[in-house]
Design a protein around this motif. Structure first.
Motif, PDB file in Angstrom:
ATOM      1  N   THR A 233       0.618  -0.924  -0.156  1.00  0.00           N
ATOM      2  CA  THR A 233      -0.094  -0.343  -0.069  1.00  0.00           C
ATOM      3  C   THR A 233       0.420   1.203   0.624  1.00  0.00           C
ATOM      4  O   THR A 233       1.069   1.244   0.797  1.00  0.00           O
ATOM      5  CB  THR A 233      -0.956   0.190   1.393  1.00  0.00           C
ATOM      6  OG1 THR A 233      -1.767  -1.153   1.062  1.00  0.00           O
ATOM      7  CG2 THR A 233      -1.766   1.430   1.542  1.00  0.00           C
ATOM      8  N   LEU A 261      -3.069   6.005  -8.135  1.00  0.00           N
ATOM      9  CA  LEU A 261      -3.042   4.744  -6.566  1.00  0.00           C
ATOM     10  C   LEU A 261      -4.274   3.202  -7.027  1.00  0.00           C
ATOM     11  O   LEU A 261      -5.007   2.386  -7.507  1.00  0.00           O
ATOM     12  CB  LEU A 261      -4.204   5.293  -5.407  1.00  0.00           C
ATOM     13  CG  LEU A 261      -3.203   6.005  -4.760  1.00  0.00           C
ATOM     14  CD1 LEU A 261      -4.882   6.782  -3.725  1.00  0.00           C
ATOM     15  CD2 LEU A 261      -2.104   5.698  -3.914  1.00  0.00           C
ATOM     16  N   THR A 263      -4.356  -0.375  -5.041  1.00  0.00           N
ATOM     17  CA  THR A 263      -4.412  -0.851  -3.734  1.00  0.00           C
ATOM     18  C   THR A 263      -4.223  -2.394  -3.953  1.00  0.00           C
ATOM     19  O   THR A 263      -4.670  -3.084  -5.013  1.00  0.00           O
ATOM     20  CB  THR A 263      -6.322  -0.644  -3.016  1.00  0.00           C
ATOM     21  OG1 THR A 263      -6.637   0.252  -2.675  1.00  0.00           O
ATOM     22  CG2 THR A 263      -6.093  -1.930  -1.894  1.00  0.00           C
ATOM     23  N   ARG A 265      -4.720  -7.041  -3.221  1.00  0.00           N
ATOM     24  CA  ARG A 265      -5.118  -7.766  -3.012  1.00  0.00           C
ATOM     25  C   ARG A 265      -4.741  -8.497  -2.307  1.00  0.00           C
ATOM     26  O   ARG A 265      -3.627  -9.264  -2.405  1.00  0.00           O
ATOM     27  CB  ARG A 265      -5.882  -8.246  -4.453  1.00  0.00           C
ATOM     28  CG  ARG A 265      -6.394  -7.316  -5.784  1.00  0.00           C
ATOM     29  CD  ARG A 265      -5.989  -7.175  -7.141  1.00  0.00           C
ATOM     30  NE  ARG A 265      -7.426  -6.729  -7.654  1.00  0.00           N
ATOM     31  CZ  ARG A 265      -7.535  -7.221  -9.436  1.00  0.00           C
ATOM     32  NH1 ARG A 265      -6.861  -7.838  -9.494  1.00  0.00           N
ATOM     33  NH2 ARG A 265      -8.157  -5.828  -9.739  1.00  0.00           N
ATOM     34  N   THR A 380     -11.302  -6.763   2.447  1.00  0.00           N
ATOM     35  CA  THR A 380     -10.815  -5.986   2.969  1.00  0.00           C
ATOM     36  C   THR A 380      -9.503  -6.337   3.887  1.00  0.00           C
ATOM     37  O   THR A 380      -9.929  -6.800   5.012  1.00  0.00           O
ATOM     38  CB  THR A 380     -10.872  -4.552   2.855  1.00  0.00           C
ATOM     39  OG1 THR A 380     -11.674  -4.239   2.121  1.00  0.00           O
ATOM     40  CG2 THR A 380      -9.838  -3.652   3.234  1.00  0.00           C
ATOM     41  N   ALA A 396      -9.188   3.932   5.870  1.00  0.00           N
ATOM     42  CA  ALA A 396      -8.115   4.167   4.793  1.00  0.00           C
ATOM     43  C   ALA A 396      -6.695   4.056   5.061  1.00  0.00           C
ATOM     44  O   ALA A 396      -6.191   3.494   4.642  1.00  0.00           O
ATOM     45  CB  ALA A 396      -8.460   5.253   3.814  1.00  0.00           C
ATOM     46  N   GLN A 399      -6.468   0.867   6.030  1.00  0.00           N
ATOM     47  CA  GLN A 399      -6.474  -0.536   5.498  1.00  0.00           C
ATOM     48  C   GLN A 399      -5.178  -0.913   4.523  1.00  0.00           C
ATOM     49  O   GLN A 399      -4.170  -0.503   4.348  1.00  0.00           O
ATOM     50  CB  GLN A 399      -7.033   0.305   4.550  1.00  0.00           C
ATOM     51  CG  GLN A 399      -7.366  -0.906   3.180  1.00  0.00           C
ATOM     52  CD  GLN A 399      -8.690  -0.197   1.883  1.00  0.00           C
ATOM     53  OE1 GLN A 399      -9.425  -0.341   2.875  1.00  0.00           O
ATOM     54  NE2 GLN A 399      -7.812  -0.914   0.706  1.00  0.00           N
ATOM     55  N   ARG A 400      -4.856  -2.250   3.747  1.00  0.00           N
ATOM     56  CA  ARG A 400      -3.807  -2.683   3.497  1.00  0.00           C
ATOM     57  C   ARG A 400      -4.572  -3.647   2.362  1.00  0.00           C
ATOM     58  O   ARG A 400      -4.737  -3.483   1.209  1.00  0.00           O
ATOM     59  CB  ARG A 400      -3.434  -4.017   4.297  1.00  0.00           C
ATOM     60  CG  ARG A 400      -2.923  -3.722   5.425  1.00  0.00           C
ATOM     61  CD  ARG A 400      -1.314  -2.737   5.310  1.00  0.00           C
ATOM     62  NE  ARG A 400      -0.514  -1.789   6.785  1.00  0.00           N
ATOM     63  CZ  ARG A 400      -0.977  -0.974   7.484  1.00  0.00           C
ATOM     64  NH1 ARG A 400      -2.378   0.062   6.460  1.00  0.00           N
ATOM     65  NH2 ARG A 400      -0.154  -0.349   8.081  1.00  0.00           N
ATOM     66  N   ASP A 401      -4.412  -4.813   2.562  1.00  0.00           N
ATOM     67  CA  ASP A 401      -5.364  -5.258   0.741  1.00  0.00           C
ATOM     68  C   ASP A 401      -6.669  -5.812   0.874  1.00  0.00           C
ATOM     69  O   ASP A 401      -7.782  -5.058   1.640  1.00  0.00           O
ATOM     70  CB  ASP A 401      -4.787  -7.171   1.066  1.00  0.00           C
ATOM     71  CG  ASP A 401      -3.416  -7.070   1.510  1.00  0.00           C
ATOM     72  OD1 ASP A 401      -2.422  -6.128   0.669  1.00  0.00           O
ATOM     73  OD2 ASP A 401      -3.117  -7.861   1.388  1.00  0.00           O
ATOM     74  N   ASN A 402      -7.101  -5.405  -0.275  1.00  0.00           N
ATOM     75  CA  ASN A 402      -8.464  -5.026  -0.899  1.00  0.00           C
ATOM     76  C   ASN A 402      -8.803  -5.956  -1.774  1.00  0.00           C
ATOM     77  O   ASN A 402      -7.891  -5.314  -2.760  1.00  0.00           O
ATOM     78  CB  ASN A 402      -9.076  -3.582  -0.981  1.00  0.00           C
ATOM     79  CG  ASN A 402     -10.816  -3.654  -1.194  1.00  0.00           C
ATOM     80  OD1 ASN A 402     -10.945  -3.259  -2.820  1.00  0.00           O
ATOM     81  ND2 ASN A 402     -11.749  -3.544  -0.417  1.00  0.00           N
TER      82      ASN A 402
END
Length: 722
Positions: A233, A261, A263, A265, A380, A396, A399-402
């Motif tokens: 991220t 950007l 993000t 996965r 997420t 946000a 947050q790491r993986d989404n």
């Protein structure tokens, strides 16, 4: 000091109202404080000078280290001499010589040309399960490329442009992943290392061409290259691409542009069912498998509507209900601890997730959506420093993986079998032919025309061919109606319907089948045998992907005991039509049957095929070890068991009966045909009651294949007169 006077090299321009910040640094150069009330003022006509002053009582202290950031506009022409930057401090706002405190100068940085064009185009859509990111890069340079020049494009941290055969951490140049040159022809093949793409012009350069106006530029350099999907991220400021054109150690031109950007996965993400509970409203078990791109300690799971055919439905009907979910998890196949922080349409779990480890989260007791279709899953991961605050930490920033909008398992229309109107006529073992009446409805959507209805029986049952009988209002059917019986598989009856089954419409049909043989141990059978019945609607007879199902939830029937191995044998030459004969009925029940009251009784009812007629006193041989009397009522005989008990084991009884005029047809007697039916009853009030007693009261039941009725040959024997 109170005022700083700044003079930039010739050609730099500082706005009249300029932007500046002033920070106090420690001995190591780290920021300690950002000074407040800093004002920056350039000349009325923007030039290369400006004043920076600190409002209020704040002063710049002697021998302290400060950092001044100021926004300027670079010169439009690159000078031969970069020049110097001059800084003077004054004790007051008046920048007079008498108030001058300090003077300092520093060499300016070297200016270079800027790429005329550096465009980075991201794909409009990257498939959720695609673990790569294809970029299109377009470059136009203001300086001709000569032999030996190098052009270098550096992407954001975490972008990997090398082919996967090279280690991700290696900085050595290697082949670029999926490089595709669009223009111009003859451009050298680049080499890549982590986030770098390097073109080395060892064979030919790239001259300038006349462009619109007086400016000369290189041809458009246009190519595609693929990066591994980012695993980290990044902030918007860190998501930049930097291009350089170098000749030896000399930087000729450069440019930095903003990327998009992206993000990271969850890698290898899949959501699959662990069972066959696919219909709306059923409770199912799901398997969520993934590998994190980044370490985290919380996982959010949610579902939402994803079926374009369900636009008209109310919101939420395609969401899985996770309110009562039970959760377990494994890391590299080993159990790990997981804590449920919140449930509902969104499930929040606290569990330690490590990069590159494989995880499986099992969700049990999940309620399927209320509408058929495909729900989209979003997972997420987060870093939660305070897990007690629950959803408040889902921001946000942490947050790491989404992974968004993963198509999960499909939910289908429910086929609901009516337990009150669906029944087996003879729920006993060893029944050769009995009728199963079925009533069902489909909801909340119709079953399409052309669908195959596939009806599965429990193991041990056998469907009888050509016995399917549609009820009133049943859809039109094609010629594709057949049974498939396999000793090792569940028997199934396949029916192809030509018209649809409407939502909520009651459908009825009957089919005949043979029940399982009496097991060696009834207790083991009762505890191990799956007796549920499955009804599916599918696009083909093999039924790999059903469009409707009852999820195998029809409970089936508790089969009662039979008379074991049974047979009916007429006396010698006792097959002639309409002839009084003696038949021997043999049977071998595995369990005994007896009355539990002092004056009770056990009756055995024998129903012969249509056309047979028992004698009023039908016990042909007396005494009999098992029965004291036999009473004939047309084709029905009632046997009275001795001492109100019918023992287990082999036994037989001789009965007096008049044969039918012909062998009964297969459909005679309500589908029984040439079958003799045996039923036992306990503690009925009378023999007459036993004649008409409901089959539901029977404790045992069997069907015995009858014998063929045919004429005997007649011959006359006389003397030879010749």
């Amino acid at each position: 000091a109170g005022v700083l006077a700044l003079e930039a090299p010739f050609g730099f321009r500082i706005p009249t109202v300029c932007e500046a910040t002033l920070q106090l640094l420690d001995a190591l150069g780290n920021s300690v404080q950002t000074l407040q009330g800093v004002a920056c003022l350039g000349t009325p006509t923007p030039g290369n000078t400006a004043k920076v002053q600190v409002e209020g009582t704040t002063k710049l202290a002697a021998l302290e280290l400060y950092l001044l950031d100021i926004l300027v506009l670079n010169p439009s022409v690159i000078p031969l001499d970069p020049g110097t930057w001059r800084l003077q401090t004054y004790s007051s706002k008046q920048t007079e010589y008498s108030r001058l405190l300090d003077v300092g100068e520093g060499a300016s940085f070297v200016l270079t040309e800027v790429f005329h064009t550096l465009d980075i185009t991201y794909p409009a859509f990257a498939g959720l399960l695609v673990d790569e990111l294809e970029l299109r890069i377009q470059i136009v340079l203001p300086i001709a490329i000569e032999l030996g020049d190098v052009m270098l494009i550096t992407g954001p941290e975490g972008y990997i442009f090398r082919e996967a055969s090279t280690s991700d951490t290696s900085q050595e140049l290697g082949a670029c992943a999926s490089f595709q040159l669009l223009s111009p022809s003859g451009l050298p093949t680049p080499e890549c290392a982590s986030p770098r793409i390097q073109f080395t012009f060892a064979a030919a350069g790239l001259p300038l061409l006349d462009a619109l106006g007086s400016e000369k530029l290189t041809p458009l350099i246009d190519f595609k290259v693929t990066s591994v999907y980012p695993r980290r991220t990044l902030s918007l400021e860190a998501t930049v691409f930097h291009g350089e054109h170098k000749r030896g150690e000399m930087l000729l031109a450069s440019k930095t542009v903003q990327g998009e950007l992206v993000t990271p996965r969850l890698q290898g993400l899949s959501v699959t069912r662990r069972d066959n509970m696919v219909a709306v409203g059923s409770k199912s078990s799901l398997r969520v498998a993934f590998t994190p791109s980044q370490a985290a300690d919380a996982l959010s799971i949610t579902t939402e509507v994803g079926d374009e055919l369900s636009v008209s439905t109310s919101a939420g009907k395609l969401e899985f209900d996770l309110s009562d979910v039970q959760v377990t998890a494994t890391e590299d196949a080993e159990p790990i601890q997981v804590q449920v922080l919140s449930r509902g349409t969104t499930l929040l779990l606290q569990l330690a997730l490590e990069q590159t480890r494989s995880y499986v989260v099992t969700l049990s007791n999940v309620a399927n959506p209320q509408d058929p279709g495909t729900a989209m899953w979003t997972l997420t991961t987060y870093v939660m420093t305070d897990p007690t605050s629950g959803d408040a930490r889902l921001t946000a920033a942490n947050q790491r993986d989404n992974s968004k909008n993963l198509a999960g398992p499909t939910t289908v229309t429910r086929l609901q079998l009516d337990t009150s109107a669906s029944f087996l006529a003879d729920p006993f073992f060893d029944i050769m032919s009995t009728e199963f009446r079925v009533a069902f409805t489909a909801f909340p959507k119709a079953v399409a025309a052309g669908t195959y209805l596939v009806f599965y029986a429990p193991l041990g049952y056998t469907f009888l061919e050509k016995t399917f009988n549609p009820g009133e209002g049943f859809p039109l059917i094609s010629g594709q109606v057949f049974a498939i019986n396999d000793a090792l598989e569940r028997a199934k009856y396949v029916v192809n319907i030509l018209t649809q089954i409407l939502n909520g419409q009651v459908m009825k049909f009957t089919v005949r089948l043979r029940t399982p043989s009496t097991p060696d141990d009834l207790a083991v059978w009762a505890s191990t045998h799956e007796r549920n019945w499955l009804l599916l609607a599918c696009g083909n007879p093999d039924c790999e992907s059903p469009s409707a199902s009852n999820d195998d939830l029809f409970p089936g029937f508790e089969l009662k005991a039979s008379f074991g191995d049974t047979s009916i044998e007429p006396e010698a030459n006792g097959i002639a039509p309409q002839t009084r004969v003696t038949v021997t009925l043999a049977f071998n029940p595995t369990t005994s049957l007896s009355s539990l009251v002092s004056d009770g009784s056990v009756h055995v009812r024998v129903v012969a095929p249509l056309g047979f007629d028992f004698a009023v006193g039908c016990l042909a041989v007396t005494p009999n070890p098992s029965f004291t009397a036999c009473f004939g009522f047309g084709r029905t005989a009632i046997l009275l068991a001795r001492d109100a008990e019918l023992p287990a084991g082999a036994q037989s009884v001789a009965l007096s009966v008049t044969n039918a005029a012909m062998t009964p047809s297969a459909g005679a007697g309500g589908g029984i045909g040439n079958q003799w039916v045996l039923e036992s009853f306990v503690d009925l009030p009378s023999v007459n009651y036993a004649v008409t007693a409901s089959a539901d009261l029977a404790k045992q039941r069997s069907q015995v294949p009858g014998y063929e009725i045919r004429e005997l040959l007649q011959a006359t024997v006389g003397a030879n007169t010749q």
